[in-house]
Design a protein around this motif. Structure first.
Motif, PDB file in Angstrom:
ATOM      1  N   ILE A 369      10.052 -22.015  17.180  1.00 39.34           N
ATOM      2  CA  ILE A 369       9.524 -23.052  16.291  1.00 39.34           C
ATOM      3  C   ILE A 369       8.300 -22.497  15.587  1.00 39.34           C
ATOM      4  N   THR A 370       8.282 -22.621  14.281  1.00 37.94           N
ATOM      5  CA  THR A 370       7.179 -22.153  13.458  1.00 37.94           C
ATOM      6  C   THR A 370       6.574 -23.340  12.707  1.00 37.94           C
ATOM      7  N   THR A 371       5.495 -23.077  11.996  1.00 37.26           N
ATOM      8  CA  THR A 371       4.802 -24.131  11.254  1.00 37.26           C
ATOM      9  C   THR A 371       4.604 -23.673   9.819  1.00 37.26           C
ATOM     10  N   ALA A 372       5.064 -24.479   8.878  1.00 34.43           N
ATOM     11  CA  ALA A 372       4.933 -24.150   7.455  1.00 34.43           C
ATOM     12  C   ALA A 372       3.487 -24.304   7.014  1.00 34.43           C
ATOM     13  N   GLN A 373       3.154 -23.639   5.896  1.00 39.45           N
ATOM     14  CA  GLN A 373       1.793 -23.695   5.396  1.00 39.45           C
ATOM     15  C   GLN A 373       1.418 -25.110   4.963  1.00 39.45           C
ATOM     16  N   SER A 374       2.389 -25.866   4.474  1.00 37.89           N
ATOM     17  CA  SER A 374       2.086 -27.246   4.069  1.00 37.89           C
ATOM     18  C   SER A 374       1.653 -28.091   5.256  1.00 37.89           C
ATOM     19  N   ALA A 375       2.213 -27.831   6.452  1.00 34.57           N
ATOM     20  CA  ALA A 375       1.810 -28.564   7.647  1.00 34.57           C
ATOM     21  C   ALA A 375       0.533 -28.007   8.255  1.00 34.57           C
ATOM     22  N   ALA A 376       0.217 -26.746   7.968  1.00 31.93           N
ATOM     23  CA  ALA A 376      -0.991 -26.135   8.528  1.00 31.93           C
ATOM     24  C   ALA A 376      -2.259 -26.764   7.968  1.00 31.93           C
ATOM     25  N   ASP A 377      -2.171 -27.396   6.812  1.00 28.72           N
ATOM     26  CA  ASP A 377      -3.352 -28.021   6.211  1.00 28.72           C
ATOM     27  C   ASP A 377      -3.753 -29.312   6.916  1.00 28.72           C
ATOM     28  N   TYR A 378      -2.885 -29.855   7.764  1.00 25.91           N
ATOM     29  CA  TYR A 378      -3.198 -31.076   8.489  1.00 25.91           C
ATOM     30  C   TYR A 378      -3.987 -30.744   9.759  1.00 25.91           C
ATOM     31  N   SER A 379      -4.618 -31.745  10.324  1.00 28.06           N
ATOM     32  CA  SER A 379      -5.350 -31.559  11.572  1.00 28.06           C
ATOM     33  C   SER A 379      -4.376 -31.405  12.734  1.00 28.06           C
ATOM     34  N   TRP A 380      -4.863 -30.823  13.836  1.00 29.06           N
ATOM     35  CA  TRP A 380      -3.993 -30.612  14.994  1.00 29.06           C
ATOM     36  C   TRP A 380      -3.543 -31.927  15.597  1.00 29.06           C
ATOM     37  N   GLY A 535       3.677 -35.761   1.902  1.00 32.61           N
ATOM     38  CA  GLY A 535       2.449 -35.196   1.382  1.00 32.61           C
ATOM     39  C   GLY A 535       1.804 -36.130   0.375  1.00 32.61           C
ATOM     40  N   TRP A 536       0.763 -35.615  -0.276  1.00 27.53           N
ATOM     41  CA  TRP A 536       0.094 -36.420  -1.292  1.00 27.53           C
ATOM     42  C   TRP A 536       1.048 -36.741  -2.450  1.00 27.53           C
ATOM     43  N   VAL A 537       1.857 -35.777  -2.819  1.00 28.17           N
ATOM     44  CA  VAL A 537       2.786 -36.009  -3.937  1.00 28.17           C
ATOM     45  C   VAL A 537       3.792 -37.090  -3.568  1.00 28.17           C
TER      46      VAL A 537
END
Length: 599
Positions: A369-380, A535-537
């Motif tokens: 399981i990996t984490t996309a950059q779009s999800a990395a911007d969120y808090s843990w 996301g915001w969009v």
């Protein structure tokens, strides 16, 4: 004088015209002449009313045009006001629900768009722990322990146990299970030094060359010593394949300097210089591309007291009864743990049992399981995982859930017992727990769970709950675990040697042979990925759709409202001011009369 004469002339003409009209019975309609406003007066409508009327007439928001008073009754305007407010309320409720969903669950775990080949990932680390802890040539654990028990209960003065033997027995006893300690509590009361538990275990452990006979990786024979290095675990001295070196897993500045947890690479540096990358990467799928190990165990070294023994029920209160006797443990062989190369093994938590004289085949199917950059911007808190830079561990450089739990267990054990187990990371000055504190160490491991399990520890309850809740050991944002498929069959070495006429040259009746094969089942696997769900969009798009559905509002509609609230009132006020300044300068001449003949 000329102006006065001109006015008199106009007055006489107007009187003559009125007399003529009266005689011919015609009516005169004279346009009204604008009058000069006072200094504090405004036009017939105020600026606010004029702006509101203009907005209602030109607004793109649905329903607003019906709020204007011209041409509509109060009942009509009230009906439209109620409809407009209900539409706004429905839109607000739907937007709030969308916001809650976006705020509480913005992350989703889905399958990746592409498959991942196994040769793009590291081969897992393999840790093997023998059930037999010491060879009989170094310490007859069962015989020495029974002899010590007799001397402990005997009042004879001529029985003086050897202090070195007692030290060895107490050190090895820390590797036995809970049932052993329940039946041998007397051993804790025997006086002996326990300052060098790890050194005693290393000196008393099985010889690696005798245990690891043959190693094959990627269909090539290789030396077992460089790859399978000694590792200190709660199961004693184990052997680990393909794990990172100690200075890349631990923070060496935070650890004590008494001993190393894994064997140093410098002992085989000439061999590792030949490798381009380490840990080793997978070379493919199938048995030929995996790891095969031949394990050898001397039958005379097998000890059943620490793993399997029969005791009267009176000597153990936490045992499974079987015909009035206690069966402690049920197997001999090895414990196997499959884990990431950057994870320090805790074999007792999860393992696979390998019996003697069997051929075991383990097919691996990775679950990455990996984490996309779009999800990395969120808090843990929202993505429920940690990156390495987000969660600092005191003793480990690399964050993963298992390393975090081991450090948390060490902190909890130190708080509860005042010491830590020999296999746990610790700082200089932290004591290693003795055998007399084994139950305290076991209780600390049991308490590492939900807070309701701490209710029994009343004096420690507050501190322990705070410590356990502070662990916060979430999974790493990039992690791998393995689904395994295990097949095994008995290994008939004797008939194999007899068929090759080599039975006489080998003393196979003195050894147990076990073969282990670990490989990837398939060449490609599907990776899971944490990605952004809303996301915001997406949130703005949902809000725009709801605004358009309920009220017909767009971004330009909002700008339109802003325009009529800020810019337009100043423009209207300026026009009125200019009109007021121009009015006194106008000449109040009567316009030409409009003559209408009366029928």
């Amino acid at each position: 004088m000329k102006g006065l004469a001109a006015n008199r002339y106009r007055y006489r003409r107007l009187v003559s015209l009125l007399v003529a009209l009266h005689r011919c019975k015609c009516s005169v309609r004279v346009p009204s002449v604008p009058m000069k406003m006072g200094p504090g007066q405004r036009s017939r409508r105020s600026v606010r009313a004029e702006v509101f009327q203009e907005y209602c007439a030109n607004s793109s928001v649905h329903g607003v045009r019906y709020f204007d008073r011209d041409g509509r009754t109060s009942c009509e305007r009230f009906w439209w006001a109620v409809a407009f407010l209900l539409s706004m309320a429905g839109c607000g409720i739907m937007i709030y629900k969308t916001y809650v969903k976006w705020n509480q669950a913005p992350i989703i775990v889905t399958f990746s768009e592409k498959t991942t080949p196994v040769w793009d990932m590291q081969f897992p680390a393999i840790t093997i722990c023998p059930e037999t802890k010491v060879p009989a040539a170094k310490l007859n654990f069962t015989g020495e322990l029974n002899g010590l028990l007799e001397s402990f209960h005997s009042y004879a003065t001529n029985s003086t146990p050897d202090d070195d033997v007692i030290e060895q027995l107490k050190a090895i006893s820390q590797l036995c299970n809970m049932i052993f300690h329940s039946g041998n509590r007397w051993l804790r009361r025997v006086n002996a030094t326990e300052d060098n538990v790890v050194d005693v275990m290393k000196n008393m452990s099985l010889d690696r060359d005798d245990t690891l006979a043959v190693c094959i990786y990627g269909n090539q024979y290789t030396r077992c010593e460089p790859h399978l290095r000694e590792t200190i675990t709660e199961e004693g001295i184990c052997y680990t394949f393909n794990m990172l070196p100690e200075d890349e897993i631990f923070r060496k500045t935070a650890l004590h300097t008494e001993y190393n947890y894994t064997e140093k690479w410098t002992d085989y540096w000439g061999y590792f210089e030949q490798l381009t990358t380490y840990p080793l990467y997978a070379v493919g799928a199938g048995l030929h591309a995996g790891l095969t190990i031949y394990l050898k165990h001397s039958q005379e070294d097998t000890d059943y007291l620490c793993t399997v023994c029969i005791l009267p029920m009176s000597r153990c209160r936490m045992c499974y009864p079987l015909s009035g006797l206690l069966l402690q443990g049920f197997s001999q062989g090895y414990k196997l743990m499959i884990h990431d190369p950057d994870e320090y093994p805790q074999v007792s938590l999860r393992n696979v049992r390998l019996p003697f004289n069997h051929e075991i085949s383990i097919a691996l199917k990775p679950q990455m399981i990996t984490t996309a950059q779009s999800a990395a911007d969120y808090s843990w808190q929202k993505r429920q995982c940690f990156f390495n830079h987000e969660r600092h561990l005191r003793f480990f450089q690399i964050y993963n859930q298992q390393n975090c739990e081991l450090e948390c267990l060490a902190n909890l054990t130190l708080e509860l017992c005042g010491c830590v187990r020999f296999s746990m990371p610790r700082a200089n000055g932290t004591k290693v727990c003795k055998l007399s504190q084994w139950e305290c160490m076991f209780r600390a491991q049991r308490l590492l769970g939900p807070s309701h399990t701490l209710e029994e520890e009343e004096p420690w309850h507050d501190n322990l709950v705070e410590l356990v809740e502070g662990c916060n050991c979430l999974p790493g944002c990039s992690s791998v675990h393995y689904d395994v498929e295990i097949t095994q069959t008995s290994l008939d070495i004797e008939n194999f040697l007899r068929a090759n006429n080599e039975l006489k040259s080998y003393k196979m009746d003195k050894y147990y042979i076990t073969t282990l094969a670990i490989y990837f089942k398939e060449s490609y696997f599907i990776t899971s990925k944490r990605s952004e769900l809303y996301g915001w969009v997406d949130f703005l798009a949902n809000c725009g759709g709801l605004f358009g559905l309920f009220m017909g509002v767009s971004i330009l509609s909002l700008l339109e409202i802003f325009y009529f609230l800020t810019i337009r009132p100043f423009s209207v006020r300026r026009k009125i001011r200019i009109a007021e300044q121009r009015l006194p300068n106008e000449v109040h001449n009567s316009l030409l009369a409009v003559v209408t003949k009366v029928e």
